[in-house]
Design an enzyme around this catalytic site. Structure first.
Site, PDB file in Angstrom:
ATOM      1  N   GLU A  48       0.273  -4.096  10.057  1.00  0.00           N
ATOM      2  CA  GLU A  48       0.805  -4.552   8.770  1.00  0.00           C
ATOM      3  C   GLU A  48       1.103  -6.051   8.795  1.00  0.00           C
ATOM      4  OE1 GLU A  48       3.955  -3.188   5.312  1.00  0.00           O
ATOM      5  OE2 GLU A  48       4.237  -2.426   7.339  1.00  0.00           O
ATOM      6  N   LYS A  73      13.617   0.557   6.383  1.00  0.00           N
ATOM      7  CA  LYS A  73      13.595   1.757   7.229  1.00  0.00           C
ATOM      8  C   LYS A  73      14.422   1.562   8.495  1.00  0.00           C
ATOM      9  CE  LYS A  73       9.088   3.693   5.842  1.00  0.00           C
ATOM     10  NZ  LYS A  73       8.557   2.646   4.953  1.00  0.00           N
ATOM     11  N   HIS A 126       6.102  -1.443   4.932  1.00  0.00           N
ATOM     12  CA  HIS A 126       6.140  -0.054   5.405  1.00  0.00           C
ATOM     13  C   HIS A 126       6.958  -0.007   6.695  1.00  0.00           C
ATOM     14  CE1 HIS A 126       4.944   4.075   5.558  1.00  0.00           C
ATOM     15  NE2 HIS A 126       4.338   3.938   6.719  1.00  0.00           N
ATOM     16  N   CYS A 130       3.186   9.649   3.449  1.00  0.00           N
ATOM     17  CA  CYS A 130       4.265   8.670   3.258  1.00  0.00           C
ATOM     18  C   CYS A 130       4.018   7.722   2.100  1.00  0.00           C
ATOM     19  CB  CYS A 130       4.479   7.888   4.555  1.00  0.00           C
ATOM     20  SG  CYS A 130       4.749   8.974   5.973  1.00  0.00           S
ATOM     21  N   PHE A 169      -0.117   9.058   6.633  1.00  0.00           N
ATOM     22  CA  PHE A 169      -1.081   9.780   7.473  1.00  0.00           C
ATOM     23  C   PHE A 169      -2.279  10.178   6.618  1.00  0.00           C
ATOM     24  CE2 PHE A 169       2.044  11.696  10.839  1.00  0.00           C
ATOM     25  CZ  PHE A 169       2.253  10.435  11.333  1.00  0.00           C
ATOM     26  N   HIS A 209      12.818   6.763   8.038  1.00  0.00           N
ATOM     27  CA  HIS A 209      11.593   6.953   7.264  1.00  0.00           C
ATOM     28  C   HIS A 209      11.725   8.222   6.434  1.00  0.00           C
ATOM     29  CE1 HIS A 209       7.641   6.990   5.871  1.00  0.00           C
ATOM     30  NE2 HIS A 209       6.950   6.941   6.987  1.00  0.00           N
TER      31      HIS A 209
END
Length: 421
Positions: free
Chosen positions: A318, A339, A307, A167, A407, A344
């Site tokens: 975060e 998002k 994010h 991502c 990831f 996403h």
């Protein structure tokens, strides 16, 4: 060696909330959700049956039908967004030195539509036909082909490749493009990312990991970053493309300038295959590195596009990292997760969110984080920070920071700021 300055001179977007830049930005500012029941395949047997798909897209409006047969869906998205961005940049394709124009894209997964179609067809027909595959199987599937396709479309001979870091892919692509230009390796880079992974395998795989929201009865409100009732992310698809250009080159041709790229950062969590570090270690490091690269203090940032995927663990880590990096200034800046509207976009997320930051800086508007209920608060999140819940806010945005985490522990962020000659 004096580093060159890099500006953004063109933008293009194809997203779940708009089939072009203008429509995407308008709906993001309005707080429109792109989530709906999946139409691309029969998801009736899946635990998650909704996603943020691109809507009413007709590739034949932009690309020759013969060429479409050679292209995976993610490649079509990338090319169409690139066409918009190149046009928006005002580049004169007859006179520009194409040896000095490159393409660097970020893609997380690539041609999963093609892979699934070909393997399924082979499995069904191998006894009858033997090992027969489409001759375009490999070119359609591989993750680097979209950058190659764009360079072929325009004859751009500069640096050309694809970054893959889950991502964080398209933010890594933007970082590479920025560095190539400021080091003098190119004058212009077409950069950003694309993804089209809303397939049986894509949805099934993320569902098996318990990564996706299962709010099937209310998909438009399913992506709810920083809310206590968040239960996973919502898959999105599409593309975002930015034209990065060396400042003097842009000025010489009279280009319009959206903003300036100030700095970039990269780091690794080195913690877990899929989960972010619970204390935000990698996120802290990547934001500090971007600030250092930009020569900026935390107080110089007015907006963070986080994010913020709407996962139970990721949102907390975060938020912690923002508090650690920005201290008291964390309560003076705006934070939002777009998002909550686009879903996403995986490898394309960073590009679309960088575009949001460019337009926030240009227009002095911070888009909202939608779907938050007033009493839906997580005790692990500091709500004294302004998450811009539910409604866009107007404010001067001198500089904006965009976070992307992938990831494998990949972290990347970029900072854009108002251009001053």
């Amino acid at each position: 060696m004096e580093l060159k300055r890099v500006v953004v001179t063109g933008l293009g977007a194809l997203t779940p909330v708009g089939n072009n830049l203008e429509e995407t930005w308008e709906n993001i500012v309005k707080g429109v959700s792109g989530a709906a029941p999946i139409k691309g395949f029969d998801a009736s047997q899946f635990k998650t049956r909704f996603a943020c798909e691109v809507k009413n897209f007709q590739a034949t409006d932009f690309i020759d039908r013969k060429e479409i047969r050679k292209m995976d869906l993610y490649e079509q998205y990338a090319l169409v967004a690139a066409m918009e961005a190149v046009k928006d940049s005002g580049m004169n394709l007859e006179t520009i030195d194409k040896n000095e124009v490159g393409v660097v894209l970020g893609v997380g997964i690539g041609g999963i539509h093609t892979f699934e179609e070909q393997i399924s067809e082979y499995a069904l027909t191998k006894e009858e036909k033997g090992p027969r595959f489409n001759p375009f199987f490999i070119p359609k599937m591989i993750a680097d082909i979209a950058s190659g396709r764009i360079s072929i479309q325009y004859g751009f001979h500069g640096p050309n490749y694809t970054t893959t870091s889950a991502c964080a892919s398209s933010t890594n692509a933007i970082a590479d493009a920025f560095n190539l230009i400021r080091l003098g390796k190119a004058n212009v880079i077409v950069t950003g990312g694309a993804e089209a992974a809303i397939t049986e395998g894509g949805v099934g795989g993320f569902t098996a990991m318990h990564a996706l929201s299962t709010r099937n009865d209310d998909p438009m409100r399913a992506s709810r970053p920083f809310s206590k009732s968040r239960d996973g992310f919502v898959m999105g698809e599409g593309a975002g493309i930015l034209i990065l250009e060396e400042l003097e080159h842009a000025k010489a041709r009279g280009a319009k300038i959206y903003c300036e790229i100030a700095g970039v950062g990269m780091s690794a969590d080195a913690h877990h295959l899929t989960a972010s570090h619970p204390e935000g270690l990698g996120a802290n490091l990547v934001m500090n590195r971007a600030l250092k690269d930009a020569g900026m203090a935390p107080e110089d940032i007015d907006y963070i596009n986080v994010h913020g995927t709407s996962t139970p663990v990721g949102d907390v880590s975060e938020a912690k990292a923002i508090g650690q990096v920005f201290g008291e200034h964390a309560y003076k800046l705006n934070i939002s997760s777009t998002k909550s509207m686009t879903g996403h976009l995986l490898g394309a997320a960073g590009a679309v969110e960088a575009i949001v930051c460019c337009l926030s800086v240009k227009n002095d508007i911070v888009p909202p984080t939608i779907n938050h209920e007033d009493d839906d608060c997580d005790e692990n999140i500091d709500y004294k920070m302004n998450f811009t819940f539910n409604k866009a806010q107007q404010r001067t945005v001198r500089a904006a920071l965009s976070n992307t985490f992938g990831f494998g522990g990949h972290n990347a962020c970029c900072i854009v700021k108002k251009y001053q000659d």
